[in-house]
Design a protein around this motif. Structure first.
Motif, PDB file in Angstrom:
ATOM      1  N   TRP A   1       0.870  -1.256   0.033  1.00 43.31           N
ATOM      2  CA  TRP A   1      -0.011   0.050  -0.390  1.00 43.31           C
ATOM      3  C   TRP A   1       0.760   1.126  -0.062  1.00 43.31           C
ATOM      4  O   TRP A   1       0.230   2.218  -0.800  1.00 43.31           O
ATOM      5  CB  TRP A   1      -1.039  -0.103   1.480  1.00 43.31           C
ATOM      6  N   ALA A   2       1.856   1.734   0.655  1.00 42.13           N
ATOM      7  CA  ALA A   2       2.537   2.234   1.198  1.00 42.13           C
ATOM      8  C   ALA A   2       3.850   2.353  -0.260  1.00 42.13           C
ATOM      9  O   ALA A   2       3.337   3.753  -0.591  1.00 42.13           O
ATOM     10  CB  ALA A   2       3.316   2.215   2.323  1.00 42.13           C
TER      11      ALA A   2
ATOM     12  N   SER B   1       7.698   4.220  -1.338  1.00 39.01           N
ATOM     13  CA  SER B   1       8.534   2.648  -0.651  1.00 39.01           C
ATOM     14  C   SER B   1       9.905   3.396   0.706  1.00 39.01           C
ATOM     15  O   SER B   1      10.440   2.005   0.647  1.00 39.01           O
ATOM     16  CB  SER B   1       9.518   2.787  -2.634  1.00 39.01           C
ATOM     17  N   ALA B   2      10.880   4.171   0.688  1.00 36.37           N
ATOM     18  CA  ALA B   2      11.651   3.778   1.216  1.00 36.37           C
ATOM     19  C   ALA B   2      11.195   4.635   3.359  1.00 36.37           C
ATOM     20  O   ALA B   2      11.316   3.334   3.200  1.00 36.37           O
ATOM     21  CB  ALA B   2      12.329   5.446   0.624  1.00 36.37           C
ATOM     22  N   ALA B   3       9.959   4.989   2.643  1.00 32.91           N
ATOM     23  CA  ALA B   3       9.799   4.567   4.062  1.00 32.91           C
ATOM     24  C   ALA B   3       8.790   3.091   4.151  1.00 32.91           C
ATOM     25  O   ALA B   3       8.659   2.815   5.721  1.00 32.91           O
ATOM     26  CB  ALA B   3       8.297   5.384   4.403  1.00 32.91           C
ATOM     27  N   ALA B   4       8.184   2.426   3.257  1.00 35.63           N
ATOM     28  CA  ALA B   4       8.359   1.057   3.224  1.00 35.63           C
ATOM     29  C   ALA B   4       9.033   0.145   3.715  1.00 35.63           C
ATOM     30  O   ALA B   4       9.316  -0.450   5.142  1.00 35.63           O
ATOM     31  CB  ALA B   4       7.387   1.228   2.362  1.00 35.63           C
ATOM     32  N   VAL B   5      10.118   0.342   2.886  1.00 38.33           N
ATOM     33  CA  VAL B   5      11.344  -0.199   3.672  1.00 38.33           C
ATOM     34  C   VAL B   5      11.864  -0.116   5.283  1.00 38.33           C
ATOM     35  O   VAL B   5      12.517  -0.699   5.957  1.00 38.33           O
ATOM     36  CB  VAL B   5      12.393  -0.026   2.577  1.00 38.33           C
ATOM     37  N   GLY B   6      12.609   1.394   5.650  1.00 32.16           N
ATOM     38  CA  GLY B   6      12.833   1.315   5.972  1.00 32.16           C
ATOM     39  C   GLY B   6      11.808   2.198   7.383  1.00 32.16           C
ATOM     40  O   GLY B   6      12.510   0.596   8.772  1.00 32.16           O
ATOM     41  N   GLY B   7      10.698   1.907   7.547  1.00 35.08           N
ATOM     42  CA  GLY B   7       9.337   2.155   9.016  1.00 35.08           C
ATOM     43  C   GLY B   7       9.368   0.636   8.874  1.00 35.08           C
ATOM     44  O   GLY B   7       9.333   0.169  10.126  1.00 35.08           O
ATOM     45  N   THR B   8       8.775  -0.470   8.004  1.00 38.03           N
ATOM     46  CA  THR B   8       8.507  -2.019   8.201  1.00 38.03           C
ATOM     47  C   THR B   8       9.878  -2.407   8.818  1.00 38.03           C
ATOM     48  O   THR B   8      10.138  -3.099   9.965  1.00 38.03           O
ATOM     49  CB  THR B   8       8.512  -2.565   7.143  1.00 38.03           C
TER      50      THR B   8
ATOM     51  N   SER C   1       8.654  -3.373  -2.616  1.00 36.52           N
ATOM     52  CA  SER C   1       8.535  -2.221  -2.758  1.00 36.52           C
ATOM     53  C   SER C   1       9.049  -2.182  -4.085  1.00 36.52           C
ATOM     54  O   SER C   1       8.570  -1.699  -5.499  1.00 36.52           O
ATOM     55  CB  SER C   1       9.619  -1.180  -1.504  1.00 36.52           C
ATOM     56  N   ALA C   2      10.507  -2.289  -4.442  1.00 38.72           N
ATOM     57  CA  ALA C   2      11.005  -2.176  -5.786  1.00 38.72           C
ATOM     58  C   ALA C   2       9.861  -2.868  -6.969  1.00 38.72           C
ATOM     59  O   ALA C   2       9.576  -2.651  -8.126  1.00 38.72           O
ATOM     60  CB  ALA C   2      12.558  -3.243  -6.379  1.00 38.72           C
ATOM     61  N   VAL C   3       9.362  -4.245  -6.973  1.00 43.49           N
ATOM     62  CA  VAL C   3       7.969  -4.156  -7.603  1.00 43.49           C
ATOM     63  C   VAL C   3       7.395  -3.575  -8.196  1.00 43.49           C
ATOM     64  O   VAL C   3       6.334  -3.094  -8.645  1.00 43.49           O
ATOM     65  CB  VAL C   3       7.490  -6.261  -7.510  1.00 43.49           C
ATOM     66  N   ILE C   4       6.754  -2.841  -6.980  1.00 43.57           N
ATOM     67  CA  ILE C   4       5.122  -1.728  -7.154  1.00 43.57           C
ATOM     68  C   ILE C   4       6.069  -0.763  -7.938  1.00 43.57           C
ATOM     69  O   ILE C   4       5.036   0.065  -8.717  1.00 43.57           O
ATOM     70  CB  ILE C   4       4.934  -1.619  -5.463  1.00 43.57           C
ATOM     71  N   ASP C   5       7.186  -0.526  -6.793  1.00 38.39           N
ATOM     72  CA  ASP C   5       7.504   0.794  -8.472  1.00 38.39           C
ATOM     73  C   ASP C   5       7.040   0.242  -9.757  1.00 38.39           C
ATOM     74  O   ASP C   5       7.001   1.412 -10.420  1.00 38.39           O
ATOM     75  CB  ASP C   5       8.668   1.214  -7.817  1.00 38.39           C
TER      76      ASP C   5
ATOM     77  N   VAL D   1       1.141   1.317 -14.526  1.00 40.84           N
ATOM     78  CA  VAL D   1      -0.494   1.213 -14.944  1.00 40.84           C
ATOM     79  C   VAL D   1      -0.045   2.669 -13.849  1.00 40.84           C
ATOM     80  O   VAL D   1       0.371   2.633 -12.436  1.00 40.84           O
ATOM     81  CB  VAL D   1      -1.097  -0.638 -13.410  1.00 40.84           C
ATOM     82  N   PRO D   2      -1.263   3.663 -13.882  1.00 38.20           N
ATOM     83  CA  PRO D   2      -1.222   4.585 -12.772  1.00 38.20           C
ATOM     84  C   PRO D   2      -2.133   4.364 -12.360  1.00 38.20           C
ATOM     85  O   PRO D   2      -3.301   3.798 -12.256  1.00 38.20           O
ATOM     86  CB  PRO D   2      -1.388   5.969 -14.560  1.00 38.20           C
ATOM     87  N   LEU D   3      -1.907   4.691 -11.335  1.00 35.19           N
ATOM     88  CA  LEU D   3      -3.331   4.976  -9.936  1.00 35.19           C
ATOM     89  C   LEU D   3      -3.565   6.079  -9.534  1.00 35.19           C
ATOM     90  O   LEU D   3      -3.649   7.233  -9.627  1.00 35.19           O
ATOM     91  CB  LEU D   3      -2.179   4.310  -8.471  1.00 35.19           C
TER      92      LEU D   3
END
Length: 132
Positions: free
Chosen positions: A65-66, A72-79, A118-122, A128-130
């Protein structure tokens, strides 16, 4: 854009994901502290496979989701920070000191897994535009 205006864009999502990760640890794993003794005298646990699976799926949703929203950076660092802290707090009472190895493995595993997701989502976001 000035740095002080960009900091909340990274820090706040990272803090939110750290809190979600720690809360997910508490919800899925934090309450189970007993090892199971089998009939042959061997032990297992304290966690069951379904608990770990639930934690992984919960964090997969949070990281996905993040990352889908450009954090992505927040997803990796925060998690990584939240799960590492939760593991440390949960396991630090262990007397032999070997819990540090487990905490380190949680940290590395969480970092690698959340970075891959995160890389896959990026990559998928580029195709695909969200809607924001």
């Amino acid at each position: 854009m000035r740095l002080h205006k960009r900091v909340p864009r990274v820090v706040l999502p990272a803090l939110a994901l750290a809190a979600v990760s720690a809360a997910a640890w508490a919800a899925w794993l934090g309450w189970d502290q007993q090892y199971d003794v089998r009939a042959d005298g061997s032990t297992s646990g304290p966690y069951e496979a379904w608990q770990v699976g639930g934690l992984v799926l919960t964090l997969l949703v949070a990281v996905g989701w993040a990352a889908a929203r450009g954090h992505s950076a927040a997803a990796v660092g925060g998690t990584t920070a939240g799960l590492t802290l939760a593991a440390y707090v949960d396991w630090s009472g262990e007397a032999s000191g070997l819990f540090v190895v487990g905490v380190g493995l949680v940290m590395v595993g969480t970092f690698v897994a959340s970075a891959v997701v995160s890389a896959v989502i990026d990559v998928l976001r580029r195709d695909v535009p969200l809607a924001h």
